[in-house]
Write a protein that holds these residues in place. Structure first.
Motif, PDB file in Angstrom:
ATOM      1  N   GLY A   1       0.803  -1.223   0.000  1.00 32.18           N
ATOM      2  CA  GLY A   1       0.000   0.000   0.000  1.00 32.18           C
ATOM      3  C   GLY A   1       0.830   1.265   0.000  1.00 32.18           C
ATOM      4  O   GLY A   1       0.451   2.240   0.631  1.00 32.18           O
ATOM      5  N   LEU A   2       1.954   1.267  -0.717  1.00 32.05           N
ATOM      6  CA  LEU A   2       2.857   2.412  -0.704  1.00 32.05           C
ATOM      7  C   LEU A   2       2.861   3.138  -2.041  1.00 32.05           C
ATOM      8  O   LEU A   2       2.806   2.503  -3.093  1.00 32.05           O
ATOM      9  N   SER A   3       2.976   4.456  -1.990  1.00 36.33           N
ATOM     10  CA  SER A   3       3.203   5.218  -3.218  1.00 36.33           C
ATOM     11  C   SER A   3       4.580   4.830  -3.747  1.00 36.33           C
ATOM     12  O   SER A   3       5.404   4.243  -3.030  1.00 36.33           O
ATOM     13  N   ALA A   4       4.844   5.161  -4.997  1.00 36.84           N
ATOM     14  CA  ALA A   4       6.158   4.864  -5.577  1.00 36.84           C
ATOM     15  C   ALA A   4       7.261   5.548  -4.777  1.00 36.84           C
ATOM     16  O   ALA A   4       8.323   4.971  -4.535  1.00 36.84           O
ATOM     17  N   GLU A   5       7.015   6.780  -4.338  1.00 39.48           N
ATOM     18  CA  GLU A   5       8.005   7.512  -3.557  1.00 39.48           C
ATOM     19  C   GLU A   5       8.262   6.833  -2.216  1.00 39.48           C
ATOM     20  O   GLU A   5       9.402   6.715  -1.775  1.00 39.48           O
ATOM     21  N   LEU A   6       7.195   6.372  -1.566  1.00 38.57           N
ATOM     22  CA  LEU A   6       7.364   5.723  -0.268  1.00 38.57           C
ATOM     23  C   LEU A   6       8.006   4.352  -0.420  1.00 38.57           C
ATOM     24  O   LEU A   6       8.784   3.931   0.437  1.00 38.57           O
ATOM     25  N   ALA A   7       7.742   3.663  -1.517  1.00 38.26           N
ATOM     26  CA  ALA A   7       8.426   2.391  -1.775  1.00 38.26           C
ATOM     27  C   ALA A   7       9.931   2.626  -1.897  1.00 38.26           C
ATOM     28  O   ALA A   7      10.740   1.826  -1.419  1.00 38.26           O
ATOM     29  N   SER A   8      10.320   3.744  -2.491  1.00 34.20           N
ATOM     30  CA  SER A   8      11.731   4.103  -2.589  1.00 34.20           C
ATOM     31  C   SER A   8      12.317   4.392  -1.212  1.00 34.20           C
ATOM     32  O   SER A   8      13.462   4.013  -0.921  1.00 34.20           O
ATOM     33  N   VAL A   9      11.550   5.030  -0.352  1.00 35.39           N
ATOM     34  CA  VAL A   9      11.988   5.299   1.027  1.00 35.39           C
ATOM     35  C   VAL A   9      12.235   3.987   1.754  1.00 35.39           C
ATOM     36  O   VAL A   9      13.252   3.811   2.439  1.00 35.39           O
ATOM     37  N   VAL A  10      11.311   3.042   1.610  1.00 33.59           N
ATOM     38  CA  VAL A  10      11.449   1.746   2.271  1.00 33.59           C
ATOM     39  C   VAL A  10      12.685   1.012   1.755  1.00 33.59           C
ATOM     40  O   VAL A  10      13.444   0.429   2.525  1.00 33.59           O
ATOM     41  N   SER A  11      12.908   1.075   0.461  1.00 34.80           N
ATOM     42  CA  SER A  11      14.091   0.452  -0.129  1.00 34.80           C
ATOM     43  C   SER A  11      15.366   1.057   0.455  1.00 34.80           C
ATOM     44  O   SER A  11      16.316   0.355   0.798  1.00 34.80           O
TER      45      SER A  11
ATOM     46  N   GLU B   1       2.010  -0.110   8.838  1.00 34.35           N
ATOM     47  CA  GLU B   1       0.584  -0.428   8.762  1.00 34.35           C
ATOM     48  C   GLU B   1      -0.268   0.799   9.079  1.00 34.35           C
ATOM     49  O   GLU B   1      -1.272   1.069   8.404  1.00 34.35           O
ATOM     50  N   GLU B   2       0.138   1.572  10.075  1.00 42.83           N
ATOM     51  CA  GLU B   2      -0.615   2.775  10.420  1.00 42.83           C
ATOM     52  C   GLU B   2      -0.582   3.785   9.274  1.00 42.83           C
ATOM     53  O   GLU B   2      -1.570   4.465   9.000  1.00 42.83           O
ATOM     54  N   ALA B   3       0.544   3.894   8.575  1.00 45.31           N
ATOM     55  CA  ALA B   3       0.636   4.806   7.424  1.00 45.31           C
ATOM     56  C   ALA B   3      -0.383   4.409   6.358  1.00 45.31           C
ATOM     57  O   ALA B   3      -1.081   5.262   5.798  1.00 45.31           O
ATOM     58  N   TYR B   4      -0.474   3.107   6.101  1.00 39.82           N
ATOM     59  CA  TYR B   4      -1.453   2.619   5.123  1.00 39.82           C
ATOM     60  C   TYR B   4      -2.883   2.935   5.592  1.00 39.82           C
ATOM     61  O   TYR B   4      -3.718   3.393   4.818  1.00 39.82           O
ATOM     62  N   GLU B   5      -3.152   2.702   6.875  1.00 37.90           N
ATOM     63  CA  GLU B   5      -4.486   2.957   7.415  1.00 37.90           C
ATOM     64  C   GLU B   5      -4.842   4.443   7.326  1.00 37.90           C
ATOM     65  O   GLU B   5      -5.988   4.798   7.040  1.00 37.90           O
ATOM     66  N   ARG B   6      -3.862   5.314   7.559  1.00 38.96           N
ATOM     67  CA  ARG B   6      -4.101   6.760   7.411  1.00 38.96           C
ATOM     68  C   ARG B   6      -4.501   7.090   5.975  1.00 38.96           C
ATOM     69  O   ARG B   6      -5.410   7.883   5.744  1.00 38.96           O
TER      70      ARG B   6
ATOM     71  N   ARG C   1      -2.864   4.410  -1.404  1.00 37.01           N
ATOM     72  CA  ARG C   1      -1.414   4.400  -1.220  1.00 37.01           C
ATOM     73  C   ARG C   1      -1.000   5.418  -0.157  1.00 37.01           C
ATOM     74  O   ARG C   1      -1.441   6.564  -0.183  1.00 37.01           O
ATOM     75  N   ALA C   2      -0.139   4.986   0.743  1.00 42.13           N
ATOM     76  CA  ALA C   2       0.396   5.871   1.771  1.00 42.13           C
ATOM     77  C   ALA C   2       1.495   6.748   1.171  1.00 42.13           C
ATOM     78  O   ALA C   2       2.233   6.318   0.286  1.00 42.13           O
ATOM     79  N   CYS C   3       1.585   7.984   1.672  1.00 39.51           N
ATOM     80  CA  CYS C   3       2.652   8.887   1.248  1.00 39.51           C
ATOM     81  C   CYS C   3       3.636   9.075   2.404  1.00 39.51           C
ATOM     82  O   CYS C   3       3.425   8.569   3.509  1.00 39.51           O
ATOM     83  N   GLY C   4       4.693   9.804   2.159  1.00 41.05           N
ATOM     84  CA  GLY C   4       5.728  10.009   3.162  1.00 41.05           C
ATOM     85  C   GLY C   4       5.213  10.664   4.433  1.00 41.05           C
ATOM     86  O   GLY C   4       5.633  10.323   5.539  1.00 41.05           O
ATOM     87  N   LEU C   5       4.283  11.609   4.290  1.00 41.70           N
ATOM     88  CA  LEU C   5       3.736  12.266   5.482  1.00 41.70           C
ATOM     89  C   LEU C   5       2.896  11.310   6.313  1.00 41.70           C
ATOM     90  O   LEU C   5       2.856  11.426   7.539  1.00 41.70           O
ATOM     91  N   ASP C   6       2.232  10.349   5.663  1.00 40.77           N
ATOM     92  CA  ASP C   6       1.498   9.330   6.421  1.00 40.77           C
ATOM     93  C   ASP C   6       2.474   8.539   7.292  1.00 40.77           C
ATOM     94  O   ASP C   6       2.206   8.273   8.467  1.00 40.77           O
ATOM     95  N   LEU C   7       3.602   8.161   6.693  1.00 40.39           N
ATOM     96  CA  LEU C   7       4.589   7.397   7.450  1.00 40.39           C
ATOM     97  C   LEU C   7       5.211   8.240   8.548  1.00 40.39           C
ATOM     98  O   LEU C   7       5.385   7.767   9.670  1.00 40.39           O
TER      99      LEU C   7
END
Length: 170
Positions: A12-22, A107-112, A120-126
């Motif tokens: 449930g991540l935006s492309a930008e947030l997937a990059s952050v996780v990586s 998980e909370e970022a996705y729920e937000r 899709r969660a964004c960086g501010l959600d996380l």
């Protein structure tokens, strides 16, 4: 926790947030840490997400945070390597790639995002999820860098309103 319709931590991540996780995964591996924790996620968010940097109190505060996180990765983090980041909120998953607190924040970022009407969660959600647990390493880092959480949370919420209108379809 994860229900039957939850897509999983990474789905449930935006492309930008997937990059952050990586980036957080690479940092954890490079630092020799057993798991990705909330400090790894905070470090990666600050380095790669301009919306996240914008909610902090100017460039000097971001520079202090990044300086502290770099120090942590080259020495301070050694005291954390032997322990799992755990808020006490749930069981530690043996062999997991995520600390329990980081997994909860993801998980909370996705729920937000879902509550906002986004898939899709964004960086501010996380970021909002990272600061939600006062016992997380991200909150410890923020505190050591002199970041006051209530004003930060207000700026995050204002930024999340813009996140919706930004239309990140990931």
């Amino acid at each position: 926790m994860s229900g039957p319709n939850h897509p999983g931590i990474d789905a449930g991540l935006s492309a930008e947030l997937a990059s952050v996780v990586s980036g957080a995964r690479r940092r954890a591996l490079r630092d020799g840490d057993r798991q990705i924790d909330t400090a790894h996620l905070l470090h990666s968010l600050l380095e790669s997400d301009p919306e996240v940097r914008a909610v902090f109190d100017g460039g000097p505060q971001v520079a202090r945070l990044l300086g502290y996180l770099v120090q942590r990765s080259i020495g301070y983090g050694l005291r954390w390597q032997s322990a799992v980041e755990d808020s006490g909120a749930g069981p530690v998953v043996a062999g997991g790639r995520w600390s329990p607190v980081a997994a909860g924040a993801m998980e909370e970022a996705y729920e937000r995002a879902v509550l906002r009407g986004d898939e899709r969660a964004c960086g501010l959600d996380l970021l909002a999820a990272l600061v939600a647990d006062p016992r997380s390493r991200a909150v410890e880092v923020l505190g050591r860098a002199g970041v006051e959480l209530p004003p930060l949370l207000e700026r995050i919420e204002s930024g999340c309103e813009e996140c919706v209108s930004g239309g990140d379809a990931g």
